[in-house]
Structure formats: structure tokens, C-alpha cells
Design an enzyme around this catalytic site. Structure first.
Site, PDB file in Angstrom:
ATOM      1  N   GLU A 112       0.838  -1.209   0.000  1.00 45.80           N
ATOM      2  CA  GLU A 112       0.000   0.000   0.000  1.00 45.80           C
ATOM      3  C   GLU A 112       0.871   1.256   0.000  1.00 45.80           C
ATOM      4  O   GLU A 112       0.586   2.221  -0.704  1.00 45.80           O
ATOM      5  CB  GLU A 112      -0.947   0.010   1.204  1.00 45.80           C
ATOM      6  CG  GLU A 112      -2.150  -0.874   1.045  1.00 45.80           C
ATOM      7  CD  GLU A 112      -3.099  -0.428  -0.072  1.00 45.80           C
ATOM      8  OE1 GLU A 112      -3.187   0.774  -0.395  1.00 45.80           O
ATOM      9  OE2 GLU A 112      -3.766  -1.316  -0.634  1.00 45.80           O
ATOM     10  N   GLU A 113       1.938   1.237   0.812  1.00 47.02           N
ATOM     11  CA  GLU A 113       2.876   2.362   0.815  1.00 47.02           C
ATOM     12  C   GLU A 113       3.466   2.560  -0.574  1.00 47.02           C
ATOM     13  O   GLU A 113       3.499   3.677  -1.084  1.00 47.02           O
ATOM     14  CB  GLU A 113       4.029   2.106   1.792  1.00 47.02           C
ATOM     15  CG  GLU A 113       3.711   2.295   3.233  1.00 47.02           C
ATOM     16  CD  GLU A 113       4.901   1.982   4.131  1.00 47.02           C
ATOM     17  OE1 GLU A 113       4.662   1.830   5.333  1.00 47.02           O
ATOM     18  OE2 GLU A 113       6.050   1.881   3.644  1.00 47.02           O
ATOM     19  N   LEU A 114       3.933   1.474  -1.169  1.00 45.71           N
ATOM     20  CA  LEU A 114       4.571   1.559  -2.478  1.00 45.71           C
ATOM     21  C   LEU A 114       3.609   2.103  -3.528  1.00 45.71           C
ATOM     22  O   LEU A 114       3.979   2.962  -4.330  1.00 45.71           O
ATOM     23  CB  LEU A 114       5.108   0.192  -2.904  1.00 45.71           C
ATOM     24  CG  LEU A 114       5.802   0.162  -4.262  1.00 45.71           C
ATOM     25  CD1 LEU A 114       7.035   1.063  -4.268  1.00 45.71           C
ATOM     26  CD2 LEU A 114       6.166  -1.261  -4.633  1.00 45.71           C
TER      27      LEU A 114
END
Length: 160
Positions: free
Chosen positions: A85-87
């Protein structure tokens, strides 16, 4: 997120994205300390999250408020839905906010990230099982992985 990077307010110089179990107490802690000693304000999830805040909202906001995102790809990075999700959000900020993304390939190859070869293939297969009702999410993660694997970065092979 429609402002150009020159007009956005940057709370952090760098957002560090990493799989904690692989690198938190080794590479990431040394990198974070070196950045801080040089006056570079870095966001590392266990150092900057405010108590009581929603982890996901706080992380996404921190990504948007950073000039740079350093993504440390390690063998189990893709096993974490939080990392993915961060990426995905980092790649979105790269496109929409012109955030600079610097991948670090920690004992994995850029080609394996780009093509989702082992050790990442099993993680993505597992995500397809876990999110069979939301394959769009898995495809977004895969797309972000491909994009990140195409960015020139640092390849640390057998780094100690």
C-alpha cells in the site's frame, strides 16, 4: 494531490518504506541514524507515528509530505500488504506530485522486482488468494512493483 512538488509543503525530507522484519534493526536503523546525523529529516514508521493516529492515514500523509521516498526492497517486502500500500501510494505521489523515488535493492535484484520473480512471486500469489474479491488492489500493487523496479536505484547485494 494536484499541486506540483515545488509548491507542496514538505514536512519530511525522506520517507523510508521497508519491511521491518527484514531490515528495521540492521540496514534501516543505520540509514536512518546517518540521515538524522546529517540533518536530513526522515520518516521511519516507528520513530514518527503519533500515538492515537490511524496508522494507514498517518503513513499515507507522511508519504505525501516527503520530498523523497526511499523504498528498501528486501526478500519479504512484497509479503506485507502495508508495504505494498505504501509503495502504490509512493508511485502515485511520484506521478502526481513529482516526488523523487529512490529504490534500494537489499539483497534482491531490480529485475526480480520488475518481473516479480522469486522471492516476490509467492507473495503475490498469496495476495491473489487473500484478495480474490479485490483483484484490482493486487493489480495496483503489481503495477507499482513494476514501476519501482524500473527506477534507477542502489543494488546492495550481500550487504552486511
Amino acid at each position: 494531490m494536484s499541486h506540483a512538488s515545488s509548491s507542496k509543503v514538505c514536512k519530511y525530507d525522506i520517507f523510508l518504506s521497508f519491511r521491518g522484519e527484514d531490515t528495521r534493526r540492521t540496514f534501516v536503523s543505520h540509514l536512518y541514524n546517518a540521515l538524522e546525523q546529517r540533518g536530513i529529516h526522515a520518516f521511519k514508521d516507528d520513530e514518527r507515528l503519533e500515538t492515537g493516529k490511524s496508522i494507514s492515514a498517518e503513513l499515507l500523509k507522511a508519504i505525501e509530505e516527503a520530498r523523497f521516498a526511499v523504498v528498501i526492497f528486501s526478500k519479504s517486502y512484497a509479503s506485507s500488504r502495508w508495504c505494498l500500500e505504501e509503495l502504490a501510494h509512493i508511485i502515485k505521489c511520484k506521478k502526481e506530485l513529482e516526488q523523487i523515488v529512490i529504490p534500494v535493492f537489499y539483497d534482491v535484484s531490480p529485475s526480480d522486482v520488475r518481473h516479480q520473480n522469486p522471492p516476490f512471486a509467492d507473495s503475490f500469489s498469496q495476495h491473489e488468494v487473500n484478495y480474490k474479491d479485490d483483484m484490482e488492489k493486487v493489480q495496483r500493487w503489481r503495477g507499482a512493483f513494476v514501476e519501482a523496479g524500473k527506477i534507477s536505484g542502489y543494488h546492495l547485494h550481500n550487504f552486511k
